[in-house]
Design a protein around this motif. Structure first.
Motif, PDB file in Angstrom:
ATOM      1  N   ALA A  74      52.468 -19.477 -36.625  1.00  0.00           N
ATOM      2  CA  ALA A  74      51.868 -20.434 -35.700  1.00  0.00           C
ATOM      3  C   ALA A  74      52.833 -21.574 -35.397  1.00  0.00           C
ATOM      4  N   SER A  81      48.913 -21.727 -30.244  1.00  0.00           N
ATOM      5  CA  SER A  81      48.820 -21.041 -31.540  1.00  0.00           C
ATOM      6  C   SER A  81      48.886 -22.021 -32.716  1.00  0.00           C
ATOM      7  N   TRP A  84      45.868 -22.479 -34.996  1.00  0.00           N
ATOM      8  CA  TRP A  84      45.647 -21.630 -36.163  1.00  0.00           C
ATOM      9  C   TRP A  84      45.938 -22.382 -37.461  1.00  0.00           C
TER      10      TRP A  84
END
Length: 120
Positions: A74, A81, A84
């Motif tokens: 991530a 992302s 995450w």
């Protein structure tokens, strides 16, 4: 811990042999040595009866490594992302805590400490 206590007890026993019997220092050191002996016996009993569960240790290693790998992914991927990390960071931290909790004996250690504790 028991090994450190044993070493300290040996040192104090050698010092006790050098002191003159009946002196206040001799009596005080004798009392402390008796206290340390009780502490050593309970600590040694804890070490010999401790049972480490290997399943949770292995599980926390696997889940922690997956969470760590996902966190690295991530971070490298960036952008959305990175969200995450909100999930993976706490999972990783719980796995680290769980690993060390189980390696030190976990619930088995807590139960033995309650049993070995003198009644009030």
């Amino acid at each position: 811990m028991a090994d450190k206590l044993l070493t300290a007890m040996k040192d104090e026993a050698a010092l006790l042999a050098d002191l003159q019997e009946g002196t206040p220092a001799h009596q005080q050191l004798m009392g402390h040595l008796e206290w340390m002996t009780g502490k050593y016996v309970s600590e040694r009993a804890l070490q010999t009866q401790l049972k480490i569960e290997h399943g949770p240790v292995i599980g926390s290693l696997i889940l922690g490594s997956l969470a760590g790998t996902g966190g690295v992914w991530a971070t490298v991927a960036g952008g959305w992302s990175l969200l995450w990390l909100l999930l993976l960071s706490p999972v990783f931290l719980v796995c680290v805590y769980g690993f060390f909790y189980e390696v030190t004996g976990g619930e088995s250690r807590q139960r033995l400490l309650r049993q070995l504790q003198p009644p009030e």
